[in-house]
Design an enzyme around this catalytic site. Structure first.
Site, short mmCIF file in Angstrom:
data_model
loop_
_atom_site.label_atom_id
_atom_site.label_comp_id
_atom_site.label_asym_id
_atom_site.label_seq_id
_atom_site.Cartn_x
_atom_site.Cartn_y
_atom_site.Cartn_z
N HIS A 72 13.81 -12.63 -38.02
CA HIS A 72 13.26 -11.38 -37.22
C HIS A 72 11.80 -11.48 -38.05
O HIS A 72 10.63 -11.67 -37.66
CB HIS A 72 13.37 -10.54 -37.11
N ASP A 234 20.09 -15.64 -41.46
CA ASP A 234 21.04 -14.82 -42.18
C ASP A 234 23.24 -14.94 -41.62
O ASP A 234 23.60 -15.22 -41.67
CB ASP A 234 20.72 -14.30 -43.05
#
Length: 464
Positions: A72, A234
């Site tokens: 993000h 991730d």
């Protein structure tokens, strides 16, 4: 032996693992720290990557590399490939009003239909809207938008500002992958395409966006000839690293908490509870995230004057359900449920229940019950859970393991501690190098005996 490297450029640090491409055996590893804060200069990630590579003994004998990273984050570049301002990270909440504005303009149902997520302050689109509104001069200079792993991959391949890189600022050479793109709120995992109207609504004008690579596809090579994999967000990297497959749900206990599963079916949750992300292997990754996870244990351990091991020992002295003592653990607001201004509350305090063992147990039960609520939300998207993979540092605590077997109603398995995000990136590197996804095995540290105690969840739900 052919070696591949996987990188985890996380919020707190950069970690690299170097593994045998055929067997997955760990050969060596390295690490370097990142600066603290929710607003960080991307150059510090690049410096940390170089330091981690050096700490791991360099890449002279490595054939391929891939970078997974924090999702993000907003990296904005001008037409010369220079970073315009420090990157806003996923945990920077200044864009909360921007998220509300975008939902008001487009509608939560429409966002979920078009891109599989509903904007929250974490997502890149909201940070771009904040930039447009708060820093219009900077916003006007934006020629390209990248995510942290996109920018690092681009730099590894030799691109960047002309004075810093051999190949110069070729913005069209920016690449990303499905998993990270799906966390922007302007790319759809279901259609595999950018929604440019939503992107331009956020930023205010068109800009270059990274080309989205498929699983196992190469982004290119470094100037030294290393094959560069597509990279990943991730959580998707961690799913690859632990070898999650259909029926597996991963519960990760880090600073924040996540619950996610690999599934063949895309998710659309207009409530915004479940994010309809993509996985790194071509499927989907419905995910919930909590702001409060291991730091719940940090706070109560400090209060009781013990370390984490002693906290666990205390908790195991208490009874399941802590005699009605319930910790609602929203210490600094919460993302799931979306209560940004909430605080933590301790319920059920009586002369009998208010003991050190019960408080320690209530902390662990509160942590796990919040994640169990997340599991139910993911199940609500049609995910079947037959096994729960509990990861993260706190998962190694025997009390967390035992209480997890009482809170969750599916078998709990604890993989041996590892850098699973970096491991997932190493899987990508081997995949990009050979054209085939490697079948590496993981070892299991513990499998607590199932001991589901329904009243723990019921007590928590009554106070929610």
């Amino acid at each position: 032996m052919t070696l591949v490297a996987g990188v985890d450029s996380s919020t707190q640090s950069c970690k690299i693992v170097i593994r045998d491409a055929e067997t997955g055996a760990l050969v060596r590893r390295g690490r370097a720290s990142h600066p603290e804060g929710t607003e960080v200069a991307p150059a510090t990630w690049w410096d940390a990557l170089q330091a981690a590579i050096a700490d791991a003994g360099g890449l002279d004998d490595v054939a391929a590399i891939s970078v997974a990273g924090q999702q993000h984050g907003m990296v904005v570049l001008d037409e010369d490939g220079r970073v315009i301002r420090d990157a806003l990270l996923w945990n920077d909440t200044r864009s909360a009003q921007a998220a509300r504005d975008l939902i008001s303009e487009v509608g939560a149902d429409e966002y979920a239909r078009r891109v599989g997520v509903v904007p929250v302050a974490s997502f890149t689109a909201t940070k771009l809207r904040w930039l447009r509104d708060a820093e219009p001069e900077n916003a006007a200079r934006v020629a390209a938008v990248a995510l942290p792993h996109d920018w690092l991959t681009w730099r590894l391949r030799g691109f960047g500002p002309r004075e810093e890189s051999p190949l110069g600022p070729v913005l069209d050479e920016l690449t990303t992958d499905r998993s990270d793109a799906s966390g922007t709120a302007y790319w759809s995992a279901e259609t595999n395409a950018y929604d440019l109207e939503l992107f331009e609504r956020a930023l205010g004008h068109a800009a270059v966006l990274p080309r989205v690579l498929g699983p196992g596809e190469s982004a290119g090579t470094t100037p030294d000839g290393l094959v560069v994999g597509p990279g990943a967000g991730d959580n998707a990297g961690a799913a690859l690293g632990v070898g999650a497959s259909s029926g597996d749900v991963v519960v990760s206990i880090g600073t924040s908490g996540t619950v996610f599963a690999v599934t063949d079916t895309p998710s659309r949750d207009a409530s915004g509870t479940v994010a309809g992300f993509a996985s790194a292997d071509g499927a989907y990754l419905p995910l919930i995230a909590t702001l409060n996870a291991a730091r719940i244990l940090d706070a109560i351990a400090r209060l009781l004057g013990v370390d984490h091991a002693e906290l666990g020992e205390l908790a195991l002295q208490g009874e399941p359900g802590a005699q009605g003592l319930v910790l609602q653990p929203y210490f600094e607001g919460e993302r799931t449920p979306n209560l940004p201004d909430a605080t933590a509350t301790l319920f059920g305090m009586t002369l009998g229940s208010t003991t050190r063992p019960n408080l320690a147990r209530a902390a662990i039960e509160g942590l796990l019950c919040g994640l169990a609520d997340g599991l139910e939300a993911v199940r609500g998207q049609g995910v079947e859970a037959t096994r729960l993979l509990l990861t993260g540092g706190a998962a190694q605590n025997p009390a967390v393991q035992a209480i997890a077997a009482q809170v969750f109603d599916v078998p709990v398995v604890i993989p041996t501690p590892g850098e699973y995000v970096a491991d997932g990136a190493a899987v990508q590197a081997a995949w990009a190098l050979t054209g085939e996804r490697p079948a590496w095995s993981i070892s299991i540290a513990a499998e607590p005996v199932a001991d589901f105690r329904e009243h723990i969840r019921a007590n928590y739900a009554a106070r929610r």
